[in-house]
Design an enzyme around this catalytic site. Structure first.
Site, mmCIF file in Angstrom:
data_model
loop_
_atom_site.group_PDB
_atom_site.id
_atom_site.type_symbol
_atom_site.label_atom_id
_atom_site.label_comp_id
_atom_site.label_asym_id
_atom_site.label_seq_id
_atom_site.Cartn_x
_atom_site.Cartn_y
_atom_site.Cartn_z
ATOM 1 N N GLY A 34 0.833 -1.212 0.000
ATOM 2 C CA GLY A 34 0.000 0.000 0.000
ATOM 3 C C GLY A 34 0.858 1.248 0.000
ATOM 4 O O GLY A 34 2.037 1.211 -0.354
ATOM 5 N N PHE A 36 3.279 4.100 1.401
ATOM 6 C CA PHE A 36 4.361 4.022 2.380
ATOM 7 C C PHE A 36 3.981 4.792 3.651
ATOM 8 O O PHE A 36 3.268 5.789 3.597
ATOM 9 C CB PHE A 36 5.665 4.573 1.792
ATOM 10 N N GLY A 37 4.476 4.294 4.766
ATOM 11 C CA GLY A 37 4.189 4.955 6.044
ATOM 12 C C GLY A 37 3.219 4.153 6.896
ATOM 13 O O GLY A 37 3.059 4.434 8.075
ATOM 14 N N CYS A 40 -0.531 4.096 10.568
ATOM 15 C CA CYS A 40 -0.525 5.322 11.378
ATOM 16 C C CYS A 40 -0.594 6.557 10.487
ATOM 17 O O CYS A 40 -1.420 7.438 10.692
ATOM 18 C CB CYS A 40 0.739 5.343 12.241
ATOM 19 N N HIS A 438 1.089 26.766 39.400
ATOM 20 C CA HIS A 438 -0.283 27.069 39.813
ATOM 21 C C HIS A 438 -0.825 28.177 38.936
ATOM 22 O O HIS A 438 -0.115 29.139 38.661
ATOM 23 C CB HIS A 438 -0.316 27.505 41.274
HETATM 24 C C1 LIG Z 1 -8.253 4.694 12.982
HETATM 25 C C2 LIG Z 1 -6.986 4.375 13.745
HETATM 26 C C3 LIG Z 1 -6.498 5.293 14.653
HETATM 27 C C4 LIG Z 1 -5.341 5.009 15.374
HETATM 28 N N1 LIG Z 1 -4.899 5.919 16.280
HETATM 29 C C5 LIG Z 1 -3.795 5.660 17.003
HETATM 30 C C6 LIG Z 1 -3.302 6.598 17.947
HETATM 31 O O1 LIG Z 1 -3.882 7.675 18.136
HETATM 32 N N2 LIG Z 1 -2.183 6.301 18.620
HETATM 33 C C7 LIG Z 1 -1.520 5.109 18.437
HETATM 34 O O2 LIG Z 1 -0.510 4.888 19.098
HETATM 35 N N3 LIG Z 1 -1.952 4.198 17.546
HETATM 36 C C8 LIG Z 1 -3.067 4.441 16.835
HETATM 37 N N4 LIG Z 1 -3.486 3.531 15.902
HETATM 38 C C9 LIG Z 1 -2.739 2.260 15.756
HETATM 39 C C10 LIG Z 1 -1.501 2.436 14.871
HETATM 40 O O3 LIG Z 1 -1.886 2.970 13.629
HETATM 41 C C11 LIG Z 1 -0.806 1.108 14.693
HETATM 42 O O4 LIG Z 1 -0.541 0.539 15.954
HETATM 43 C C12 LIG Z 1 0.521 1.235 13.946
HETATM 44 O O5 LIG Z 1 0.361 1.910 12.725
HETATM 45 C C13 LIG Z 1 1.130 -0.145 13.718
HETATM 46 O O6 LIG Z 1 2.340 -0.003 13.023
HETATM 47 P P1 LIG Z 1 3.009 -1.259 12.291
HETATM 48 O O7 LIG Z 1 4.303 -0.770 11.771
HETATM 49 O O8 LIG Z 1 2.979 -2.440 13.166
HETATM 50 O O9 LIG Z 1 2.020 -1.606 11.125
HETATM 51 P P2 LIG Z 1 1.480 -0.684 9.853
HETATM 52 O O10 LIG Z 1 1.778 0.722 10.132
HETATM 53 O O11 LIG Z 1 0.118 -1.130 9.665
HETATM 54 O O12 LIG Z 1 2.439 -1.155 8.700
HETATM 55 C C14 LIG Z 1 2.263 -2.393 8.081
HETATM 56 C C15 LIG Z 1 2.421 -2.221 6.596
HETATM 57 O O13 LIG Z 1 2.544 -3.518 6.020
HETATM 58 C C16 LIG Z 1 1.864 -3.530 4.780
HETATM 59 N N5 LIG Z 1 1.547 -4.932 4.507
HETATM 60 C C17 LIG Z 1 0.739 -5.756 5.200
HETATM 61 N N6 LIG Z 1 0.741 -6.983 4.689
HETATM 62 C C18 LIG Z 1 1.581 -6.933 3.614
HETATM 63 C C19 LIG Z 1 2.009 -7.902 2.688
HETATM 64 N N7 LIG Z 1 1.596 -9.173 2.747
HETATM 65 N N8 LIG Z 1 2.858 -7.503 1.726
HETATM 66 C C20 LIG Z 1 3.297 -6.221 1.645
HETATM 67 N N9 LIG Z 1 2.938 -5.279 2.526
HETATM 68 C C21 LIG Z 1 2.095 -5.634 3.504
HETATM 69 C C22 LIG Z 1 0.663 -2.645 5.010
HETATM 70 O O14 LIG Z 1 0.193 -2.119 3.780
HETATM 71 C C23 LIG Z 1 1.237 -1.564 5.924
HETATM 72 O O15 LIG Z 1 1.663 -0.439 5.198
HETATM 73 C C24 LIG Z 1 -4.637 3.794 15.150
HETATM 74 C C25 LIG Z 1 -5.116 2.870 14.211
HETATM 75 C C26 LIG Z 1 -6.280 3.145 13.516
HETATM 76 C C27 LIG Z 1 -6.773 2.142 12.520
#
Ligand SMILES: Cc1cc2nc3c(=O)[nH]c(=O)nc-3n(C[C@H](O)[C@H](O)[C@H](O)COP(=O)(O)OP(=O)(O)OC[C@H]3O[C@@H](n4cnc5c(N)ncnc54)[C@H](O)[C@@H]3O)c2cc1C
Length: 470
Positions: A34, A36-37, A40, A438
């Site tokens: 999807g 990048f980034g 979050c 305060h």
């Molecule tokens: C609406 C919403 C609000 C949120 N608000 C907060 C907040 O306020 N504070 C907070 O701390 N957290 C919040 N979160 C949670 C936070 O977004 C996630 O915990 C965080 O982004 C997880 O990071 P990650 O790197 O584990 O995964 P992600 O950021 O999800 O990265 C994973 C990436 O892997 C890719 N991917 C998946 N499977 C495959 C595959 N098979 N092949 C290639 N690419 C793949 C995806 O496209 C994605 O880009 C929120 C989540 C949502 C949905």
């Protein structure tokens, strides 16, 4: 088969590892299906908080009469609100992708990766492998199997932050933090919100006093259906009609937009992690050791996909440990999750760290708890914060801070000092003995700890502490 030194799957928190590997001169593959980034940036924390600020502004205007100011909102420019959030994040996502593509040591694979064998990943028909693989592929919305749901145009949080038009009537199924935040966003801006939740309290993982207060406030603001089950969903013209069984009755709920906010599941199934021998738990999250290495040497995992905390700051924190443990194998460090905080950017805001009172009871911990209301402080009064309170818990014997739970304005900011105190191993008395500006709002935190310290002193030496408190 193309061979790399290191593969990162997922361009969210995993990019910290790929960037460091590239800097060290390793050949790196980044696999991302999807933008990048990750979640979050593109469909989670960042756009949701940009949008929610608009709801906060609206609420400030609506409450202005409390302060003797009569204001009226003329109109809402929905397209501006959505563009303001998403243009910024889309640009950043493009910049991150471009940065990766331009890095001489990084090869970007834009597509869905699937394990095809031990340390072999297939993407867009290519097979790639590496001795070191970091799985940071995150999670996706979980949608339960409800009769009729598949045939109606429902949305999840993936689409909710980019709706081209403001819905007149929005039904949200769910009762966790995403449901709570989305209800605030849409509801404050004038959408008629119905929240359907199968439990009797919203945000039920919070301390129960907080969940109860939050549910009371939401009952005043929205059409809240608790202990409610959706039994069937159908489309009727442009409307979506839900049959909802609640307290012995079945009622029809009619919506223009249906948002399913019913939890998240890990992307391990689509990635077929078991094909490379990586084990998952009963909920599908990847099992790792305390260094974030999976059972397969050289395969590491972090972020939502390991399921410890589904939070961005947790994912970033894990990425820091994983980077250290991958690149400094002689100085590996076990991850220390102590005092992992979280916040809910609803209205009221909620933030917490450590044990809830029900956790402490379940664990048989000897604790004391104290609560202080915002409106019993000068600043709390000045902002008319009538629902907010701070609840803190400490170990009776040692005075160690066990947890803090805040509901009310700026809770996400106020929690930070407790997190810092806990991470530094400070006790409740460190907060009572510090000097607070305060009459700033953090006084409510200090006063909660003042009450707590009094209870600790009293438990240890009843006569003495009584005099001091007086
Ligand atoms: C609406 C919403 C609000 C949120 N608000 C907060 C907040 O306020 N504070 C907070 O701390 N957290 C919040 N979160 C949670 C936070 O977004 C996630 O915990 C965080 O982004 C997880 O990071 P990650 O790197 O584990 O995964 P992600 O950021 O999800 O990265 C994973 C990436 O892997 C890719 N991917 C998946 N499977 C495959 C595959 N098979 N092949 C290639 N690419 C793949 C995806 O496209 C994605 O880009 C929120 C989540 C949502 C949905």
């Amino acid at each position: 088969m193309k061979k790399f030194d290191l593969i990162v799957i997922g361009s969210g928190s995993g990019l910290e590892i790929s960037a460091e590997a590239a800097e060290r001169g390793m050949s790196v593959a980044v696999v991302e299906e999807g933008p990048f980034g990750g979640t979050c940036l593109n469909r989670g924390c960042i756009p949701s908080k940009i949008l929610i600020h608009c709801a906060d502004v609206m609420e400030t205007i609506q409450r202005s009469e409390l302060f003797g100011i009569k204001a009226k909102v003329e109109s809402i420019d929905w397209q501006h609100i959505i563009r303001r959030a998403n243009d910024k994040v889309d640009e950043e996502a493009r910049d991150i992708e471009e940065g990766n593509r331009q890095s001489p040591n990084i090869t970007v694979f834009k597509g869905t990766g699937r394990f095809a064998g031990e340390k072999i990943l297939e993407v867009n028909g290519d097979q790639i492998n590496a001795d070191i693989i970091v799985i940071a592929a995150g999670s996706r919305p979980f949608v339960p199997d409800i009769p009729g749901l598949a045939d109606v145009p429902y949305i999840t949080s993936d689409q909710a932050l980019r709706l081209p038009e403001q819905p007149r009537r929005l039904t949200i199924v769910g009762g966790g933090y995403i449901a709570a935040e989305m209800a605030h966003f849409f509801g404050s801006l004038g959408t008629e919100v119905t929240l359907i939740h199968r439990r009797h309290l919203l945000i039920r993982d919070e301390d129960e006093e907080v969940s109860k207060r939050f549910t009371e406030v939401y009952e005043r603001k929205f059409n809240l259906m608790l202990n409610a089950q959706v039994s069937r969903i159908v489309s009727r013209g442009n409307e979506i009609v839900l049959d909802v069984a609640s307290n012995g009755n079945t009622v029809e709920v009619v919506a223009d937009v249906l948002l399913m906010a019913t939890g998240r599941i890990p992307n391990t199934d689509l990635l077929q992690v078991t094909a490379t021998g990586v084990e998952t738990d009963e909920r599908g999250f990847i099992k790792t050791d305390e260094f974030l290495e999976t059972g397969v040497a050289g395969i590491w995992a972090l972020g939502d996909i390991v399921g410890k905390y589904l939070l961005k700051h947790s994912a970033n924190f894990e990425a820091g440990y994983a980077a250290n443990n991958i690149f400094n194998p002689d100085h590996k460090a076990p991850i220390d999750y102590w005092a992992m905080p979280h916040a809910i950017f609803a209205s009221p805001q909620v933030a917490a760290v450590g044990l809830t009172e029900q956790d402490a009871e379940r664990m048989g911990v000897e604790y004391v708890a104290a609560t202080y209301n915002y409106e019993d402080t000068a600043y709390g009064k000045s902002i008319e914060e009538r629902d907010g309170f701070v609840k803190v818990l400490a170990d009776v014997e040692t005075g160690a801070i066990l947890g803090a739970h805040i509901i009310g304005a700026y809770a996400s900011i106020l929690i930070q000092e407790v997190v810092n105190a806990m991470r530094l191993g400070l006790n409740a008395d460190a907060i009572t003995q510090s000097i607070y500006v305060h009459p700033a709002l953090p006084e409510v935190v200090q006063r909660a700890f003042g009450e707590l310290q009094y209870k600790i002193d009293q438990a240890k030496n009843p006569a003495h502490s009584h005099q001091e408190h007086g």
